[in-house]
Design a protein around this motif. Structure first.
Motif, PDB file in Angstrom:
ATOM      1  N   LEU A 284     -44.675  27.956  11.494  1.00  0.00           N
ATOM      2  CA  LEU A 284     -43.387  28.019  12.056  1.00  0.00           C
ATOM      3  C   LEU A 284     -43.090  28.503  13.551  1.00  0.00           C
ATOM      4  N   LYS A 285     -43.936  29.711  13.531  1.00  0.00           N
ATOM      5  CA  LYS A 285     -44.021  30.307  14.808  1.00  0.00           C
ATOM      6  C   LYS A 285     -44.892  29.648  15.886  1.00  0.00           C
ATOM      7  N   ARG A 292     -44.834  24.050  20.285  1.00  0.00           N
ATOM      8  CA  ARG A 292     -43.994  23.646  19.101  1.00  0.00           C
ATOM      9  C   ARG A 292     -43.044  22.431  19.468  1.00  0.00           C
ATOM     10  N   TYR A 310     -45.121  20.331   7.048  1.00  0.00           N
ATOM     11  CA  TYR A 310     -44.497  21.354   6.771  1.00  0.00           C
ATOM     12  C   TYR A 310     -44.630  22.540   7.618  1.00  0.00           C
ATOM     13  N   ARG A 311     -43.959  23.695   7.601  1.00  0.00           N
ATOM     14  CA  ARG A 311     -44.181  24.826   8.704  1.00  0.00           C
ATOM     15  C   ARG A 311     -44.471  25.963   8.041  1.00  0.00           C
ATOM     16  N   TYR A 313     -44.468  29.874   7.093  1.00  0.00           N
ATOM     17  CA  TYR A 313     -43.508  30.777   7.562  1.00  0.00           C
ATOM     18  C   TYR A 313     -43.932  32.053   7.221  1.00  0.00           C
ATOM     19  N   GLN A 314     -45.061  32.469   6.446  1.00  0.00           N
ATOM     20  CA  GLN A 314     -45.623  33.502   6.027  1.00  0.00           C
ATOM     21  C   GLN A 314     -46.812  34.156   6.906  1.00  0.00           C
ATOM     22  N   ARG A 370     -46.201  28.239   0.720  1.00  0.00           N
ATOM     23  CA  ARG A 370     -45.391  29.389   1.661  1.00  0.00           C
ATOM     24  C   ARG A 370     -44.979  28.721   3.042  1.00  0.00           C
ATOM     25  N   SER A 371     -44.646  27.363   2.813  1.00  0.00           N
ATOM     26  CA  SER A 371     -44.172  26.545   4.084  1.00  0.00           C
ATOM     27  C   SER A 371     -43.008  25.854   3.750  1.00  0.00           C
ATOM     28  N   GLU A 372     -42.186  25.598   4.908  1.00  0.00           N
ATOM     29  CA  GLU A 372     -41.048  24.904   4.612  1.00  0.00           C
ATOM     30  C   GLU A 372     -41.054  23.394   5.134  1.00  0.00           C
TER      31      GLU A 372
END
Length: 400
Positions: A284-285, A292, A310-311, A313-314, A370-372
């Motif tokens: 995500l980052k 990105r 999926y991205r 995020y953790q 742990r991804s969105e």
């Protein structure tokens, strides 16, 4: 001529020179690239996905070294994480262990000269890979040695995505947990890691290391069939295309950057057309400008064709993985981007083993939890600023 015209002319000329430098460099160096396909081997492989676990094992193995330590990283930081690393290398050199450390010139820019001198004074041989020089300065700057290899006594090896520094142990608040995949190897394949390190060492230093039994001890066969592939700005695209063509049910791709070539992306789309499930996992980052945004046009087309993106995020997802069905996986140093395909020197481990592939697949699936999911709705409602960044990223995607 007004000031704006002068500035605009200067920018145009600058970009033209950069473009010319890059294209001429590619032409001149095209026949100098050295890609190596090592034989299929059998080794025992362990998978690490957490920096603390990896470095605990890694430091312990370094401490047990009796004859030699050979280390190549793309990045070595100068921080509280690497201070004990350097002290350990000095200690082993004082014990009579031959220690050689090679770091990419760009990835080692933050290392103080005093530290390098102290390593040399302690008996550690240290060198930079690919320092920039003329001619073709810009092209040479782009051609980085992105490999991460360690060989200890010719019997234990490491290869994968981790560099060494505080963020890779999850101690950088800007990134949080650093997620990566790294292999520890014992068995026949270690000799190929050794050969590749010695090749890169000779290229960087001009010094030949004797090819003798000290560095190539007899090695037993392990349980896992695999093959090491060292690429140098070519051949990787064709290898990935061939792997994707073989997929019958599922393709999983993990990468911090997703900027494939047109032929490689076309092959992914063809896989979707024949009913193969395609899942892409990215962070995500972002740790670099525009990377990105450069991926969004590809993601839009993949999502429209039925792929899943999926991205993570953790923390920050930096793993490099390609999983085909339940039969084959690739863990190594190459990202799914044009820099790894056409500029960098990389090394990947292709694994032909259902049990190990299942292990990697399970790690990948855990990271998905742990991804969105990325959606077309999200892409459509992005701001004008984000869309502007995407336009810029498409212009410079070859260098991202």
């Amino acid at each position: 001529m007004d000031v704006i015209t002068v500035i605009a002319s200067f920018i145009v000329i600058l970009f033209a020179l950069i473009y010319l430098d890059d294209k001429l460099g590619q032409l001149v160096f095209r026949n100098r690239r050295k890609n190596v396909v090592y034989p299929q081997r059998r080794s025992d492989l362990s998978l690490f996905v957490n920096g603390n676990h990896l470095f605990s094992d890694y430091f312990a193995e370094l401490g047990r070294a009796r004859d030699h330590i050979h280390i190549l990283f793309y990045i070595i930081k100068n921080d509280e994480m690497t201070a004990p690393f350097f002290q350990l290398l000095k200690k082993k050199a004082a014990e009579g262990v031959k220690v050689r450390v090679l770091v990419d010139w760009v990835g080692g820019l933050g290392l103080p000269r005093a530290l390098v001198r102290s390593l040399a004074k302690s008996g550690v041989e240290f060198a930079y890979a690919r320092p920039p020089c003329f001619p073709f300065l810009i092209y040479r700057l782009n051609r980085r040695n992105h490999r991460k290899i360690t060989i200890i006594d010719g019997r234990v090896g490491y290869i994968g995505g981790f560099n060494i520094g505080r963020e890779y142990s999850g101690k950088d608040a800007n990134f949080g947990e650093w997620r990566d995949y790294h292999i520890k190897m014992s068995g026949e394949g270690v000799c190929d890691l050794q050969k590749q390190f010695l090749h890169d060492w000779e290229e960087a230093t001009g010094r030949t290391v004797p090819d003798n039994s000290r560095y190539f001890p007899a090695l037993p066969a392990g349980a896992v069939r695999h093959q090491l592939i060292a690429t140098d700005g070519s051949a990787l695209e064709e290898q990935y295309i061939e792997a994707i063509r073989r997929a019958k049910k599922e393709i999983m791709i993990g990468s911090p950057y997703f900027i494939p070539s047109r032929p490689l992306f076309h092959e992914l789309m063809k896989a979707l057309e024949r009913g193969v499930r395609v899942t892409v996992l990215v962070p995500l980052k972002a740790d670099h400008l525009f990377v990105r945004e450069a991926a969004y046009p590809y993601f839009a087309r993949l999502l429209e064709a039925g792929a899943h993106v999926y991205r993570f995020y953790q923390g920050f997802y930096h793993a490099k993985a390609l999983i085909i069905d339940d039969e084959w996986c690739d863990i190594g140093t190459a990202n799914f981007d044009r820099r790894s395909l056409f500029f960098n020197s990389e090394i990947n481990c292709y694994v032909f083993d259902r049990a190990f592939t299942h292990l990697v697949k399970q790690a990948f699936k855990r990271d998905l939890t742990r991804s969105e999911p990325l959606t077309l709705a999200f892409l459509e409602r992005r701001s004008l600023l984000d869309r502007g960044k995407q336009s810029i990223s498409q212009l410079i995607s070859a260098w991202l």
